[in-house]
Design a protein around this motif. Sequence first.
Motif, PDB file in Angstrom:
ATOM      1  N   PRO A   1       0.808  -1.233   0.000  1.00 43.54           N
ATOM      2  CA  PRO A   1       0.000   0.000   0.000  1.00 43.54           C
ATOM      3  C   PRO A   1       0.834   1.273   0.000  1.00 43.54           C
ATOM      4  N   TRP A   2       1.996   1.285   0.620  1.00 42.12           N
ATOM      5  CA  TRP A   2       2.926   2.411   0.662  1.00 42.12           C
ATOM      6  C   TRP A   2       2.329   3.674   1.297  1.00 42.12           C
ATOM      7  N   ASP A   3       3.136   4.299   2.149  1.00 37.76           N
ATOM      8  CA  ASP A   3       2.881   5.631   2.689  1.00 37.76           C
ATOM      9  C   ASP A   3       4.056   6.515   2.299  1.00 37.76           C
ATOM     10  N   VAL A   4       3.755   7.729   1.877  1.00 36.14           N
ATOM     11  CA  VAL A   4       4.807   8.685   1.501  1.00 36.14           C
ATOM     12  C   VAL A   4       4.479  10.032   2.142  1.00 36.14           C
TER      13      VAL A   4
ATOM     14  N   ARG B   1       7.295   4.334   3.556  1.00 37.68           N
ATOM     15  CA  ARG B   1       7.260   3.011   4.187  1.00 37.68           C
ATOM     16  C   ARG B   1       6.292   2.136   3.425  1.00 37.68           C
ATOM     17  N   THR B   2       6.459   0.826   3.570  1.00 37.32           N
ATOM     18  CA  THR B   2       5.633  -0.116   2.803  1.00 37.32           C
ATOM     19  C   THR B   2       4.187  -0.145   3.287  1.00 37.32           C
ATOM     20  N   ASP B   3       3.965   0.041   4.601  1.00 34.91           N
ATOM     21  CA  ASP B   3       2.613   0.112   5.164  1.00 34.91           C
ATOM     22  C   ASP B   3       2.691   0.781   6.527  1.00 34.91           C
ATOM     23  N   THR B   4       1.564   0.913   7.207  1.00 35.34           N
ATOM     24  CA  THR B   4       1.501   1.673   8.450  1.00 35.34           C
ATOM     25  C   THR B   4       2.267   1.007   9.593  1.00 35.34           C
ATOM     26  N   SER B   5       2.552  -0.288   9.469  1.00 35.88           N
ATOM     27  CA  SER B   5       3.275  -0.976  10.547  1.00 35.88           C
ATOM     28  C   SER B   5       4.784  -1.014  10.314  1.00 35.88           C
ATOM     29  N   ALA B   6       5.232  -0.572   9.132  1.00 30.38           N
ATOM     30  CA  ALA B   6       6.658  -0.648   8.795  1.00 30.38           C
ATOM     31  C   ALA B   6       7.395   0.597   9.274  1.00 30.38           C
ATOM     32  N   LYS B   7       8.708   0.501   9.341  1.00 28.26           N
ATOM     33  CA  LYS B   7       9.550   1.625   9.743  1.00 28.26           C
ATOM     34  C   LYS B   7       9.720   2.593   8.572  1.00 28.26           C
ATOM     35  N   TRP B   8       9.729   3.896   8.891  1.00 26.85           N
ATOM     36  CA  TRP B   8       9.934   4.906   7.844  1.00 26.85           C
ATOM     37  C   TRP B   8      11.355   4.820   7.281  1.00 26.85           C
ATOM     38  N   GLN B   9      11.463   4.958   5.992  1.00 25.28           N
ATOM     39  CA  GLN B   9      12.756   5.054   5.309  1.00 25.28           C
ATOM     40  C   GLN B   9      12.926   6.500   4.815  1.00 25.28           C
ATOM     41  N   TRP B  10      14.140   7.044   5.005  1.00 27.36           N
ATOM     42  CA  TRP B  10      14.391   8.434   4.660  1.00 27.36           C
ATOM     43  C   TRP B  10      15.197   8.520   3.367  1.00 27.36           C
ATOM     44  N   MET B  11      14.725   9.367   2.463  1.00 28.25           N
ATOM     45  CA  MET B  11      15.360   9.499   1.153  1.00 28.25           C
ATOM     46  C   MET B  11      16.832   9.904   1.275  1.00 28.25           C
ATOM     47  N   ASN B  12      17.125  10.889   2.108  1.00 26.33           N
ATOM     48  CA  ASN B  12      18.508  11.354   2.196  1.00 26.33           C
ATOM     49  C   ASN B  12      19.440  10.293   2.784  1.00 26.33           C
ATOM     50  N   GLU B  13      18.908   9.412   3.638  1.00 29.73           N
ATOM     51  CA  GLU B  13      19.736   8.335   4.194  1.00 29.73           C
ATOM     52  C   GLU B  13      19.898   7.188   3.216  1.00 29.73           C
ATOM     53  N   GLN B  14      18.841   6.833   2.514  1.00 29.28           N
ATOM     54  CA  GLN B  14      18.868   5.696   1.600  1.00 29.28           C
ATOM     55  C   GLN B  14      19.700   5.967   0.355  1.00 29.28           C
TER      56      GLN B  14
END
Length: 504
Positions: A14-17, A78-91
């Motif tokens: 589902p993805w959250d951005v 993040r992939t869904d509401t239960s996943a950890k946020w991933q940061w663009m500048n870090e990735q």
Amino acid sequence: MVVLESSCSFPERPWDVAIWHNLYRDEWTDLELHKGPPNDVPIAVSEKSAKECFRYSFTAEIPFPPSGKHAAFTIKYRTDTSAKWQWMNEQFGTKDGEIIIEPYDLPSKWNPRSLDKYLLSLNTDFDIKPQRSEAPGALLWTITGQIGPAVNRESKTTNMILGMPNEFVRTFSLVRMWAPWLAPRHGAASFNLNEDSILSSFVYKDGVVLVLLAVSGIDNVSTVFRSGPGGDIIVFSQNDDNHESKTQVLAATASSFEIAVASVIYEARKMMRSYSTISHDIPLQGDEPKAQWFSEWYDGLSYCTWNALGQNLTEEKILNALKPLKEHGIGISNLIIDDGWQSLDNKNQSQFKRGMTRFEADEQAFPHGLRQTVSRIRQENPNIKHIAVWHALMGYWGGISPNGDIATKYKTIEVERTDRAADSKTVIIDPDDISRFYTDFYSFLSSAGIDSVKTDAQFFLDILKDANIRKRCKSHILHVPGTPDNFPLPAPKQQTASSAEKLR
């Protein structure tokens, strides 16, 4: 809009951005983005790529953006509401993005020292005065300094620190990468030029844009900007005249780059008009030319021989190039016969070693003369309204041939050049005879059916070594009817079109 891709090797998620930003005050906060329709992805992809990954678009609107604000942002997902946020500048190791919002308006108070906010430590040797801007929404100043006279045919030069641009986030300059060529230079948070600039601008954290324009051509003074070791703005000026004169700079602040540029350009135009009406040493012959507007030039399609045919022009090459355009219904309204039509000496040598020998076209390439060529062009292409020819300001790249017909009819002088592309010495028409030369040259062109010119190599005036000769050439050439600042070609019996010019 943010576009996200995920591999088809994994299940669709589902993805959250969200956008993480500090647009309001200095506190960082989320801006949640909403997923758009599956087909609402503005990226062209191949069929193979479309099968290899999922693509999603995410959008949102920023509510009530503040006036005059500089902010930073990054993207998290993040992939869904239960996943950890991933940061663009870090990735991906990217820097934070920047947002600069224009101010809604500028202070209307005219304060001569209000430039202090944007230029620290303003040099008090400059006289700074507010002016009424012709571009609504801009504040405008004239900045003038003194420069001494030329001595013993050597120009007087000055380097004056104007000030230090204060806490800007972006800078843009238009530099002279070589005498004929202009180029853009960009920077962030530091002002560091390797070439002379004629225009420099700065965007500040409050969204205000400062534009500085170096004014040249008045009283034989040329001015450019340079940068100091610490990022200071240095005003470099050169005076060719034998009396003290002024260094002149224009400054404007506005909510946008376009408005600030318009303000300084309008003012510079007024200054040049005023200067040209009160100067001069050289009286105009006949009626003073006036600028004219010809919609068929800028509304019609123009064709220049340069890119397609190069310098080895002939009558037949020009006619053959126009033929398929006509056959395919491509209506050319303006034709420019570019470099290569003239009669020149030193065949097979560098263009910078070749001089113009006579007004008439090269007899081998145009065996029946320029008038015959123009007549055939018009006869075979009745849709062509205007025909222009190219010429260098001083005749050709190498000036005037010392052994040609022109040299026997007009007074010539030998000058030294400072540019890198030519021998140091070149023969040109003596400034005292330049009016007669251009009157005769343009009368010849007009009689051949040419109604406009493309005047190239105007930078030649800046690369003359001798300050006195440079002054004389500028004073005489720029006040001759038909040359660069006086558009119409002389035509005894009919009104002619304006010249198509180019500063190369």
